[in-house]
Write an enzyme that holds these catalytic residues in place. Structure first.
Site, short mmCIF file in Angstrom:
data_model
loop_
_atom_site.label_atom_id
_atom_site.label_comp_id
_atom_site.label_asym_id
_atom_site.label_seq_id
_atom_site.Cartn_x
_atom_site.Cartn_y
_atom_site.Cartn_z
N ARG A 205 0.69 -1.21 0.01
CA ARG A 205 0.13 0.03 -0.10
C ARG A 205 1.04 1.11 0.08
O ARG A 205 2.05 1.08 0.35
CB ARG A 205 -0.95 0.02 1.17
CG ARG A 205 -1.77 -1.02 1.37
CD ARG A 205 -2.59 -1.19 2.54
NE ARG A 205 -3.34 -2.26 2.72
CZ ARG A 205 -2.85 -3.52 3.23
NH1 ARG A 205 -1.93 -3.58 3.66
NH2 ARG A 205 -3.86 -4.43 3.52
N LYS A 229 -1.44 -3.19 8.19
CA LYS A 229 -2.80 -2.92 8.86
C LYS A 229 -2.63 -3.48 10.03
O LYS A 229 -2.19 -4.49 10.28
CB LYS A 229 -4.07 -3.27 8.08
CG LYS A 229 -4.52 -2.31 6.76
CD LYS A 229 -5.62 -2.69 6.46
CE LYS A 229 -6.12 -1.88 5.23
NZ LYS A 229 -7.43 -2.02 4.53
N HIS A 304 -3.34 2.87 -5.07
CA HIS A 304 -3.99 1.57 -4.78
C HIS A 304 -4.13 0.50 -5.68
O HIS A 304 -4.12 -0.51 -5.59
CB HIS A 304 -5.19 1.64 -3.74
CG HIS A 304 -5.41 0.60 -2.95
ND1 HIS A 304 -4.71 0.39 -1.79
CD2 HIS A 304 -6.22 -0.55 -2.99
CE1 HIS A 304 -5.23 -0.78 -1.17
NE2 HIS A 304 -6.06 -1.25 -1.88
N ARG A 307 -1.84 -2.23 -6.30
CA ARG A 307 -1.71 -3.30 -5.47
C ARG A 307 -2.38 -4.45 -6.24
O ARG A 307 -2.19 -5.51 -6.12
CB ARG A 307 -2.27 -2.91 -3.91
CG ARG A 307 -2.41 -4.08 -3.10
CD ARG A 307 -2.78 -3.66 -1.48
NE ARG A 307 -3.38 -4.75 -0.67
CZ ARG A 307 -2.54 -5.15 -0.10
NH1 ARG A 307 -1.24 -4.99 -0.11
NH2 ARG A 307 -3.05 -6.11 0.87
N HIS A 330 -3.43 -10.95 3.29
CA HIS A 330 -4.71 -11.33 3.90
C HIS A 330 -4.93 -12.42 4.75
O HIS A 330 -4.43 -13.58 4.40
CB HIS A 330 -5.60 -11.58 2.25
CG HIS A 330 -5.81 -10.32 1.65
ND1 HIS A 330 -6.33 -10.43 0.32
CD2 HIS A 330 -5.72 -9.03 1.75
CE1 HIS A 330 -6.28 -9.29 -0.14
NE2 HIS A 330 -6.07 -8.47 0.38
N TYR A 339 -9.72 -11.10 -6.49
CA TYR A 339 -8.62 -11.16 -7.80
C TYR A 339 -8.91 -12.23 -8.48
O TYR A 339 -8.26 -12.28 -9.52
CB TYR A 339 -7.40 -11.03 -7.06
CG TYR A 339 -6.84 -9.96 -6.39
CD1 TYR A 339 -6.71 -8.67 -6.95
CD2 TYR A 339 -7.21 -9.72 -5.07
CE1 TYR A 339 -6.58 -7.49 -6.29
CE2 TYR A 339 -6.98 -8.74 -4.18
CZ TYR A 339 -6.54 -7.40 -4.58
OH TYR A 339 -6.43 -6.35 -4.13
#
Length: 369
Positions: A205, A229, A304, A307, A330, A339
């Protein structure tokens, strides 16, 4: 020490100062979003004054019905200030917007479905997307009112929140073509070309890119460490392409991996030719300017989306969704499944290949008949 730069569990120091103090046995803590101690102290002083005012109001109104202004302030002290990154900044500005447009003196018991509907309409009238309205109006207000009812013993009206949430389109996955990539590279200055290419290779990111430190690069172990995150530390492999990109950047700045060369000096701040760490807002500005150039010719593409492009390219080359999950870090593979799409070009090629294969099969049958 009420203003300092915290370290994570691996001993890496944050580029930003945080404030951390107590007032009347209440802790106040948050990110100043400042890189210098002097600026951070100014933020801390403002937060101290704000804390004093909020607690004074709490004491006066302890037995009285709570107003929206007091409730938003209390929610910020108890919960909001501990949010991370941009979520914290967005939530703080959302609370200020609610107080301004609903009225500081509005009692929580006076918040009705009609009022929530009017607030949603007002925010939509500012030309923002449905997702932004939900994130900056409906959701923050719902959190404050639920907290007031459940934890602060406040009388709150029954609100049908689902009826106020606007429909949001499925999150799109915008992939950059090779031609578009070349045009963006040509439009960016040399300094920002590096961070753009890094994002395409790593899937990082924007905030993760600009906060990357040389201490995060393990040349011998061939890994890149990232604080993502939720302040979760993770590692991705330092591939040959990443190594070739990063290695020449050494020596520009002692800490920051991505730095830009100063072309317009500011007296007392920076000298011409000096390399300064890239910032989140500065990089966003450079990105917008590059894409705004007529010769770039790239539309509907955010930073973004680099990514998204990294993920899609990896999936197309490997066919392994688990690898994409690991690259993007993730926790739930369900998040990664967005995706697993097929582009029009992929579909066209697959259809043509199938038709060609079927044609050859029929030719062989006719020859043997």
């Amino acid at each position: 020490m009420s203003v300092y730069r915290p370290k994570d569990k691996d001993g890496n120091t944050s580029p930003f100062y945080v404030y951390d103090f107590q007032y009347k046995r209440r802790r106040f803590h948050g990110n100043t979003e400042c890189r210098t101690k002097s600026e951070a102290r100014k933020v801390e002083e403002r937060e101290r004054e704000r804390a004093k005012e909020l607690l004074r109001n709490e004491a006066v109104l302890a037995e009285a019905p709570m107003t929206l202004d007091i409730a938003c302030g209390k929610f910020w002290i108890d919960i909001g200030q501990y949010y991370n990154g941009n979520a914290r900044k967005t939530f703080k500005s959302s609370l200020a917007w609610l107080v301004k447009h609903a009225g500081a003196d509005l009692l929580l018991s006076e918040v009705t479905n009609r009022l929530v509907s009017d607030l949603v309409a007002t925010r939509r009238g500012e030309g923002v997307k449905n997702a932004t309205v939900n994130r900056t109006v409906t959701e923050p207000l719902r959190r404050v009112l639920r907290k007031a009812a459940d934890a602060w013993d406040q009388k709150v009206g029954k609100i049908n929140w689902d009826s106020h949430l606007l429909e949001e389109p499925d999150e799109r996955v915008r992939e950059l073509t090779k031609d578009e990539e070349a045009r963006i590279v040509a439009a960016l200055t040399e300094d920002y070309q590096a961070v753009f290419r890094f994002a395409l290779l790593s899937g990082f990111r924007l905030s993760e890119c600009v906060n990357l430190k040389w201490s995060d690069i393990d040349w011998h172990g061939r890994t890149v460490s990232v604080l993502g995150k939720g302040n979760k530390r993770a590692k991705i492999p330092l591939t040959k392409d990443l190594r070739e990109l990063l290695f020449p950047l050494q020596g520009r700045h002692p800490e920051a991996v991505f730095a830009y060369k100063v072309r317009r000096p500011r007296k007392g701040h920076r000298a011409k030719g000096e390399y300064c760490p890239m910032t989140y807002e500065g990089t966003k500005t450079a990105w917008r300017r590059a894409l705004a150039k007529e010769e770039t010719g790239v539309t509907d593409f955010r930073f973004h989306d680099n990514r998204h492009t990294a993920a899609t390219r990896l999936l197309r080359s490997s066919g392994n969704l688990k690898l994409v999950q690991k690259l993007l870090r993730h926790e739930d593979i369900a998040t990664t499944t967005k995706y697993a799409h097929v582009t029009d070009e992929d579909l066209r090629l697959a259809m043509e290949t199938a038709a060609e294969s079927q044609g050859k099969s029929q030719d062989r049958k006719s020859k043997t008949a």
